[in-house]
Design a protein around this motif. Structure first.
Motif, PDB file in Angstrom:
ATOM      1  N   THR A 171       0.974  -1.292   0.075  1.00  0.00           N
ATOM      2  CA  THR A 171       0.026  -0.072   0.070  1.00  0.00           C
ATOM      3  C   THR A 171       1.071   1.301  -0.190  1.00  0.00           C
ATOM      4  OG1 THR A 171      -1.728  -1.221   1.274  1.00  0.00           O
ATOM      5  CG2 THR A 171      -1.855   1.303   1.302  1.00  0.00           C
ATOM      6  N   SER A 231     -12.506   9.483  -2.370  1.00  0.00           N
ATOM      7  CA  SER A 231     -12.127   8.334  -3.352  1.00  0.00           C
ATOM      8  C   SER A 231     -10.905   7.492  -2.684  1.00  0.00           C
ATOM      9  CB  SER A 231     -11.887   8.769  -4.757  1.00  0.00           C
ATOM     10  OG  SER A 231     -10.717   9.754  -4.792  1.00  0.00           O
ATOM     11  N   ASP A 254     -11.119   3.197  -0.767  1.00  0.00           N
ATOM     12  CA  ASP A 254     -10.155   2.253  -1.073  1.00  0.00           C
ATOM     13  C   ASP A 254      -9.650   1.553   0.355  1.00  0.00           C
ATOM     14  OD1 ASP A 254      -7.369   0.797  -1.104  1.00  0.00           O
ATOM     15  OD2 ASP A 254      -7.486   1.741  -3.349  1.00  0.00           O
ATOM     16  N   GLU A 255      -9.913   0.319   0.521  1.00  0.00           N
ATOM     17  CA  GLU A 255      -9.695  -0.319   1.484  1.00  0.00           C
ATOM     18  C   GLU A 255      -8.414   0.001   2.212  1.00  0.00           C
ATOM     19  OE1 GLU A 255      -9.704  -4.700   3.848  1.00  0.00           O
ATOM     20  OE2 GLU A 255     -11.093  -4.312   1.983  1.00  0.00           O
ATOM     21  N   LYS A 306      -5.849   1.850   1.092  1.00  0.00           N
ATOM     22  CA  LYS A 306      -5.364   3.404   1.639  1.00  0.00           C
ATOM     23  C   LYS A 306      -6.020   3.918   3.065  1.00  0.00           C
ATOM     24  CE  LYS A 306      -4.064   4.793  -3.058  1.00  0.00           C
ATOM     25  NZ  LYS A 306      -4.451   5.628  -4.173  1.00  0.00           N
TER      26      LYS A 306
END
Length: 355
Positions: A56, A244, A248-249, A251
């Motif tokens: 990530t 946005s 995102d899981e 992020k």
């Protein structure tokens, strides 16, 4: 005196100028579902993941390297994710532009940029709060000015950035002094233009941060410049991100992991002013030790509230103030806060730094 809806500036010119300006985790809940639940405007309400997934990466704002320096000096260790870019950006309008360009994922600003982003149609969320109780800004006069109080602002040209903390501090000061918008001349600028505007006499007054004013006075006080202090504060120092990014899981988990580092780094700098003054202000900002001390002496004690209630009230007052002047449309600011992150910063610091 209520603010007039008719300002001393052309609204369309103002908006064109401002909007076109250049531009291991405490408190996390269980694993998120792979298919995130969503709320208003498509914002995720899924629980935050316990761990940051491998590989990530986030693009994080760090104006003049402040964050990396704090983390290194405080010996906080490695972040549990990759920072693909430390973005040297600070001004609200620039951050908004970077969010739009997807060149930035997470930023540190005051309370007004998220309001401005909402007005521009950019969906963002606040994820961490640091309360500031003492003024961070003074009002600097141009050289040779006879202005000595906020009441003297009547009929004067004032540097004003609608999308930045300096803007709301000015509006709150005007309101407290009983001055209507049409009793002053608001000159649309961004904060990085304020010093030049003062020096050239384009404006009579500009809000300067406590970190800027010592250097300005050192150069221009002998020529008749001065600063006017008030008790007007800009309450919120915050972290925020585009919706946005938070949807995102991976992020979102990285953002949650970053918050304790941010809180601890802020506390470390407050508790070690002599080291911070030397390493940051003297070595990177070219200030003298005395100038650096004059800044740290005014520093706010960090306060990370477990509850965001006060912050939401303050943000609503700010949005209403802007709406009253016709700068934005009135709206409910509760949509700006992602409560999944509420309390993470507070849990990362000792009780002394919780509100």
């Amino acid at each position: 005196m209520p603010f007039s809806r008719t300002s001393g500036i052309d609204r369309r010119l103002f908006l064109t100028s401002v909007l076109g300006a250049a531009a291991g985790v405490a408190g996390l809940s269980g694993c998120a579902e792979s298919s995130a639940a969503t709320g208003d405007k498509g914002a995720s309400t899924a629980p935050l993941a316990d761990k940051v997934p491998a590989d990530t990466a986030l693009k994080v704002s760090s104006f003049q390297g402040t964050q990396q320096l704090q983390f290194r000096l405080a010996k906080l260790g490695e972040l549990p994710f990759k920072v693909s870019s430390w973005v040297n950006v600070a001004a609200g309008p620039d951050v908004i532009n970077a969010f739009r360009a997807k060149s930035l994922d997470l930023a540190n600003n005051a309370g007004i940029p998220p309001i401005q982003a909402h007005y521009q149609g950019l969906d963002t969320k606040i994820v961490a709060i640091n309360i500031t109780r003492k003024p961070n800004y003074v009002f600097a006069t141009k050289p040779g000015s006879d202005i000595r109080s906020v009441e003297d602002f009547k009929g004067k040209k004032l540097a004003f950035s609608q999308g930045q903390a300096q803007g709301v501090v000015l509006l709150r000061a005007l309101k407290k002094a009983g001055l209507a918008y049409d009793e002053v001349k608001l000159v649309p600028l961004t904060s990085n233009q304020f010093l030049t505007a003062l020096q050239s006499g384009q404006v009579d007054i500009a809000p300067l941060g406590n970190t800027q004013s010592p250097a300005y006075l050192a150069q221009y006080e002998a020529k008749g410049a001065r600063v006017i202090t008030t008790d007007v504060v800009d309450l919120l120092n915050l972290l925020w991100a585009p919706t946005s990014v938070l949807n995102d899981e991976a992020k979102a988990a990285a953002v949650a992991a970053y918050i304790p580092y941010w809180a601890k780094g802020t506390v470390w700098a407050y508790e070690h002013p002599d080291v911070w003054n030397e390493e940051f202000y003297v070595k990177t900002q070219n200030l003298t030790a005395a100038q650096a001390k004059s800044i740290s002496d005014l520093a706010n004690k960090p306060l990370f509230p477990p509850s965001w209630d006060e912050a939401i009230r303050w943000e609503q007052e700010t949005a209403d103030l802007l709406a009253e002047g016709g700068f934005v449309k009135k709206f409910d600011v509760s949509s700006l806060f992602d409560h999944r992150f509420e309390g993470i910063a507070a849990k990362a610091v000792s009780e002394e730094y919780q509100k």
